[in-house]
Design an enzyme around this catalytic site. Structure first.
Site, PDB file in Angstrom:
ATOM      1  N   GLY A 172      61.544  36.000  64.091  1.00 15.85           N
ATOM      2  CA  GLY A 172      62.115  36.923  65.056  1.00 15.85           C
ATOM      3  C   GLY A 172      62.562  36.291  66.362  1.00 15.85           C
ATOM      4  O   GLY A 172      63.079  36.972  67.243  1.00 15.85           O
ATOM      5  N   ALA A 174      63.045  32.368  58.426  1.00 12.55           N
ATOM      6  CA  ALA A 174      62.569  32.703  59.780  1.00 12.55           C
ATOM      7  C   ALA A 174      63.248  31.891  60.864  1.00 12.55           C
ATOM      8  O   ALA A 174      63.436  30.686  60.738  1.00 12.55           O
ATOM      9  CB  ALA A 174      61.061  32.534  59.909  1.00 12.55           C
ATOM     10  N   GLY A 175      63.599  32.575  61.930  1.00 15.49           N
ATOM     11  CA  GLY A 175      64.112  31.916  63.128  1.00 15.49           C
ATOM     12  C   GLY A 175      65.628  31.889  63.256  1.00 15.49           C
ATOM     13  O   GLY A 175      66.152  31.578  64.330  1.00 15.49           O
ATOM     14  N   LYS A 231      56.688  36.896  47.915  1.00 10.68           N
ATOM     15  CA  LYS A 231      56.856  36.031  49.089  1.00 10.68           C
ATOM     16  C   LYS A 231      55.511  36.000  49.787  1.00 10.68           C
ATOM     17  O   LYS A 231      55.035  37.024  50.306  1.00 10.68           O
ATOM     18  CB  LYS A 231      57.933  36.586  50.030  1.00 10.68           C
ATOM     19  CG  LYS A 231      58.073  35.742  51.285  1.00 10.68           C
ATOM     20  CD  LYS A 231      59.035  36.305  52.318  1.00 10.68           C
ATOM     21  CE  LYS A 231      58.822  35.530  53.633  1.00 10.68           C
ATOM     22  NZ  LYS A 231      59.483  36.168  54.780  1.00 10.68           N
ATOM     23  N   ASN A 233      66.073  38.251  58.464  1.00 14.92           N
ATOM     24  CA  ASN A 233      65.910  39.694  58.613  1.00 14.92           C
ATOM     25  C   ASN A 233      66.381  40.135  60.000  1.00 14.92           C
ATOM     26  O   ASN A 233      67.424  40.766  60.124  1.00 14.92           O
ATOM     27  CB  ASN A 233      64.432  40.059  58.402  1.00 14.92           C
ATOM     28  CG  ASN A 233      64.174  41.559  58.407  1.00 14.92           C
ATOM     29  OD1 ASN A 233      65.005  42.341  58.857  1.00 14.92           O
ATOM     30  ND2 ASN A 233      63.037  41.969  57.921  1.00 14.92           N
ATOM     31  N   THR A 234      65.624  39.730  61.030  1.00 16.58           N
ATOM     32  CA  THR A 234      65.903  40.206  62.386  1.00 16.58           C
ATOM     33  C   THR A 234      67.313  39.895  62.849  1.00 16.58           C
ATOM     34  O   THR A 234      67.935  40.705  63.553  1.00 16.58           O
ATOM     35  CB  THR A 234      64.897  39.580  63.379  1.00 16.58           C
ATOM     36  OG1 THR A 234      63.576  39.774  62.864  1.00 16.58           O
ATOM     37  CG2 THR A 234      65.006  40.196  64.751  1.00 16.58           C
TER      38      THR A 234
END
Lengths: 263, 263, 263, 263
Positions: C165, C191-192, C104, C213-214
């Site tokens: 994040g 992301a986001g 990645k 992830n977050t």
């Protein structure tokens, strides 16, 4: 073709009266009276709403009334009322004290959200219309409620954009547009406007006018915000009349796309 | 306190020049030349962009150039260019033909979306800055790309609101605001504006100016839409400076909520 | 007709490999390792990304690697890299340490927004593809950038929904849909993502998968949020394939509207 | 920690009964009966609504009733009613024919928007509650109306997301969230759901359940969409309980951002 002349030919007609401005404003919450008067003048608003309670209970307010009555069309409101009886009596008190049969009918169903009680609102509106009032009811964006208010003889409907004083703008443009498309009386978007583009957008989706208070009175610079709102309402109305371009999923060149020079 | 004086003290400065209007417009796609000239005049725009290809290749366009040069600050653009070499040559051609070192740099990466090719854009911008141009690049709302364009010496950045000619308005106000907050050069929102409230909102979130073309030229009434855009840009800027009220989750009464009269 | 069988026939194919889950997850920021392992298991994710820096520099991470390698398809990432050289070296280091040629590719252009540097990203991707890597680049929602990444041989593109994040969700669904419609390689929204409906919506507008992830690791209950994301991705994909009803401006009765009984 | 067990401990309680699924579905508009039964089964819905008019007037429907009564908790509805008397009679007819005192109360104020008539709705609800019914009223997202419905004894409130059959999704998530935050009875979002992410989002902002019909019955593949809705509702509820991350204006790295390796 002349945009200026065009604008002159576009009056806002409400209950048989003609107004040049489509911005209505309130008088509460200003830092001081001079700022309020300056904001009012800069805004160009011709219809100004004042709480009947303030007129009735405050000597300050009585003076306010005298101060404003020669400058603009005064619109007493029943802010703070929570029952049909309360609202009707307050409206009648206002008429006596002030000598106008126009009334902005507020009938609050909940102290926290300040949402109207729409069932009582229709009742009170009907009673006031029968009593000879020009009734402008603060209501929700519910198309059935708006239709009922028109049916009982209200001169306009005034659906909220979002809760009073919230500054959230048009939280449901979809419903507001539906109400505007179907209404048989003028639609004045009332409450929730936060900034200039909110006011412009209300006119663009078909509202006839906008009523606001906090967005100007509590702005950092109320007089400059009054100018912003004046221009935003003019812009939104002109854009509506000018016929905006359709939204397209993809791009379309504005400048001609000719062959490569460098190739 | 005086809103008018206040506005007068708020010029838009670009590459050391001062302008009274924060609306920039294009010249393509009007029903006819007279409508274009009327719209231009009503809009109050001082900076007007014209395709260099049209200047170079159309006798019509050459006349257009002569027609406009005394009325406004002309901004030649490289519409239709797709490579660094193409864009640089076109810009140089424009400078020679027109006698201005200002250029709106368009370097298209895709004929369907008309999105810029941001990597080549930065290269071309750098080359043109070194060659003495005042470069105003049409770019994406990518904060890293905008920073690079400022770093190589562009006089402003011109992120799109949505694809050229789409009329979709601000599809990503979040990113535009991020770019405005961080930019070290003026931000001119360019492309995608559909109606007046879009233009107002761009100024409200911090853009210094707005450039548009299709929203006016293809409106049903271009001259009236030009008036709408003029007022919308003024409104959005004034609202920005006036300091809007915060958004609140719940209602806050504007009029005092006193005890029930009827109770 | 059988929805279950239908789902089984809908694998996610990436670089010639077939996966049952369209949810990819990261390993950072969990309260502790056990919660991470539980969340990973509940999520059903088959592809899990780990920072190469952590693998290289932390003994903790090395163990993590060993711990995960039999459970899932590991995807080393170049988080923290800011130049082509840095990213390429990190990827090569990862390949050596871990024994996979999947990577990645993160190449950050700005420490505050964590936006990628798209020009360098294309360069690094091209170099890594030539060196035999399966490259999955974290990129913007710019359709020209995505096209270039596909053109240099990336196995997928991974546009952000909003900053890493931030939990802002899809700040520009319009562009993401445009990228999905036009992409010649799989699109993984990366992301986001903030909550389950964000993930579902990404699949609905055409993304092939989601990487996050977050949203899981920092939720109050990461394991329960892992279940939410697993179901949301399944729901979004099924809704996409099932063919949603069109949006209509007005109502349409679901139940038959017969004559009034009471009338 | 175990997400599965966690879900098991999260029943949906309505009028003293406990349900495992938070998805309620309708039975109208399917291509044929088998698809309806398959969709119903795949959806996992335990509460299924059927028009009393259909039960009363169609032999087809009577069979439908028999067909469904052992599979799920049947919820007769008063679709098509437009007055208090009409709705009350219809509800009573349904109770007699079907043997349940549960009723989904629909009292339509407008044939075009299918918006409820909220004033009559409260009256009819009160009358039916007094007559021993468990009343689930289809209503607007007006917090005052919802409060009144709870006050007269409704077992839940069922505000619309957007007009029936429109597929517009949550046109006013702000108001729905306000209603969810304040309601003293369960909130079931009813009408307007278009796709899976809409259903997930309704749960995320605090709704207790979702009722939908057209989104499944008119999807290209109803059975697959039923699976999507089942998972979306599970996802939205789990996300709500898991405690999503806050939205942040800016990025936050998930992977540690260490010093450059290549530098």
């Amino acid at each position: 073709m002349n945009a200026m002349n065009d604008t002159a030919k576009d009056p806002f007609t409400l209950a048989g009266k003609s107004f040049g401005s489509r911005l209505l404003i309130g008088t509460a919450g200003y830092p001081n009276r001079q700022v309020m008067l300056d904001a009012l003048e800069v805004s160009g608003a011709e219809i100004v709403t004042v709480s009947i309670r303030r007129v009735s209970t405050e000597s300050y307010a009585e003076n306010l009334w005298d101060l404003l009555k020669d400058r603009c069309h005064l619109l007493p409101n029943t802010a703070g009322c929570g029952t049909v009886r309360d609202a009707v009596l307050t409206a009648q008190l206002g008429r006596e004290a002030v000598g106008t049969d126009w009334v902005k009918l507020e009938l609050i169903g909940d102290r926290e959200t300040l949402y109207p009680d729409v069932a009582q609102l229709v009742e009170a509106a009907e009673e006031l219309v029968k009593d000879g009032f020009i009734v402008l009811p603060y209501c929700t964006d519910d198309p059935v409620v708006c239709q009922k208010l028109a049916d009982v003889g209200c001169a306009a409907v005034m659906p909220l954009a979002s809760p009073i004083g919230s500054g959230m703008g048009l939280v449901n443009p979809y419903n507001l547009e539906m109400v505007c498309n179907r209404s048989t009386v003028p639609v004045i978007v009332d409450a929730g406007i936060g900034t200039a583009s909110d006011a412009a957008r209300a006119l663009e989706i078909g509202a006839d006018a906008v009523l606001l208070n906090t967005a100007i009175s509590k702005a950092r610079n109320p007089v400059l915000m009054a100018a912003a709102m004046r221009d935003a309402v003019a812009a939104g109305r002109a854009a509506r009349r000018a016929g905006r371009i359709p939204r397209k999923g993809y791009a379309e060149a504005s400048s001609p796309q000719l062959g490569m020079i460098g190739s």
